[in-house]
Design a protein around this motif. Structure first.
Motif, short mmCIF file in Angstrom:
data_model
loop_
_atom_site.label_atom_id
_atom_site.label_comp_id
_atom_site.label_asym_id
_atom_site.label_seq_id
_atom_site.Cartn_x
_atom_site.Cartn_y
_atom_site.Cartn_z
N GLY A 54 0.79 -1.21 0.00
CA GLY A 54 0.00 0.00 0.00
C GLY A 54 0.83 1.27 0.00
O GLY A 54 0.38 2.31 0.47
N ARG A 56 2.52 2.41 -2.88
CA ARG A 56 2.62 2.95 -4.24
C ARG A 56 4.06 3.34 -4.53
O ARG A 56 4.39 4.46 -4.87
CB ARG A 56 1.69 4.14 -4.40
N ASP A 72 -2.04 0.58 -3.93
CA ASP A 72 -2.42 1.98 -3.87
C ASP A 72 -2.92 2.39 -2.49
O ASP A 72 -3.39 3.51 -2.30
CB ASP A 72 -3.48 2.29 -4.92
N THR A 74 -5.48 1.23 -0.83
CA THR A 74 -6.93 1.14 -0.62
C THR A 74 -7.37 -0.22 -0.07
O THR A 74 -8.53 -0.38 0.32
CB THR A 74 -7.68 1.40 -1.94
N VAL A 75 -6.48 -1.19 -0.05
CA VAL A 75 -6.84 -2.54 0.39
C VAL A 75 -6.35 -2.78 1.81
O VAL A 75 -5.17 -2.56 2.11
CB VAL A 75 -6.25 -3.61 -0.56
N ASP A 76 -7.22 -3.23 2.67
CA ASP A 76 -6.86 -3.65 4.03
C ASP A 76 -6.40 -5.10 3.93
O ASP A 76 -7.19 -6.04 4.06
CB ASP A 76 -8.07 -3.51 4.95
#
Length: 262
Positions: A54, A56, A72, A74-76
């Motif tokens: 996460g 980037r 990016d 946005t994912v846990d």
């Protein structure tokens, strides 16, 4: 107006099985997809994976590789991986109880709750050389963090110290293996060396155990598992990378088939 298809399309629901054999399964799919998760056998022997961090990552120079899907922020990922070990309240789903997980890039505080970990250990992969990293700071990265943990299904057992057991082979917490570089680094931007993955797999599994990697990348986990007489279940969301993992797994199977029986 003509619509141009994306170079790397998204996998369909349930994914696509690119390869299956008695030794290995490789799926082009999204590891957050319940229909993909449902395909892994329950009671498997080891979760070993390197999810996107996460961050980037950008080194500040042009690079051979595009951004890793899912990197990016946005994912846990700890919560996503919980579905693979079996979330709280399940006793038969996912990873077998008292078996191990290895997750790159995250510390135990982030993983212990979602992955229901008892005992944990902080490992370090010493890459034996300095990477490019962020070029605007004076320190270049030469290691990665790995969290090892013992998955314990029952909350009461975790509170009572369940899972505070050693790996099958007790070793030091620093694992020294050169990272792939030069021509060898053209397969994947964050490729793991097979000898490193062998160290982890041999420490926590026995022959014929199923090793699962839901963020498989170029397939090093699967190659290591097959070369050490384990089985592998791999999922990768990027189609070209999944095809590369498939080719590497098939090559490892051919090598393993030539090995004399022990």
């Amino acid at each position: 107006m003509t619509t141009v298809a994306p170079l790397t399309p998204s996998p369909p629901p349930g994914g696509v099985i690119l390869h299956t054999s008695p030794r290995a399964t490789v799926i082009w799919g999204d590891c957050r997809d319940p229909a993909v998760i449902a395909q892994v056998p329950n009671g498997y022997g080891l979760l070993c994976t390197d999810p996107p961090y996460g961050i980037r990552f950008n080194s500040g120079r042009s690079d051979t590789f595009t951004e890793i899907p899912g990197d990016d922020g946005t994912v846990d990922w700890p919560t996503a991986l919980a579905e693979w070990v079996g979330p709280e309240g399940t006793v038969t789903r996912g990873l077998a109880s008292k078996r191990h997980v290895y997750v790159f890039g995250y510390d135990a505080t982030a993983l212990a709750g979602p992955l229901r970990l008892g005992g944990t250990a902080d490992l370090v992969w010493d890459k034996t050389q300095t990477g490019m990293g962020k070029l605007n700071i004076p320190w270049g990265p030469s290691h990665e963090r790995i969290t090892m943990g013992v998955h314990v299904k029952q909350a009461a057992n975790r509170r009572d110290g369940g899972g505070n057991t050693a790996a099958r082979l007790r070793r030091g917490t620093v694992l020294r293996h050169p990272r792939p570089n030069g021509a060898r680094a053209r397969r994947h931007s964050n490729e793991k060396p097979v000898p490193l993955m062998i160290d982890l797999i041999e420490s926590s599994t026995i022959r014929d155990d199923l090793v699962v990697d839901p963020c498989a990348g170029s397939g090093s986990t699967g190659v290591a598992a097959i070369l050490r007489d384990r089985r592998a279940f791999l999922v990768e969301i990027d189609r070209p990378t999944a095809e590369l993992a498939t080719a590497r797994v098939q090559a490892a199977e051919a090598l393993a088939a030539q090995a004399p029986a022990v």
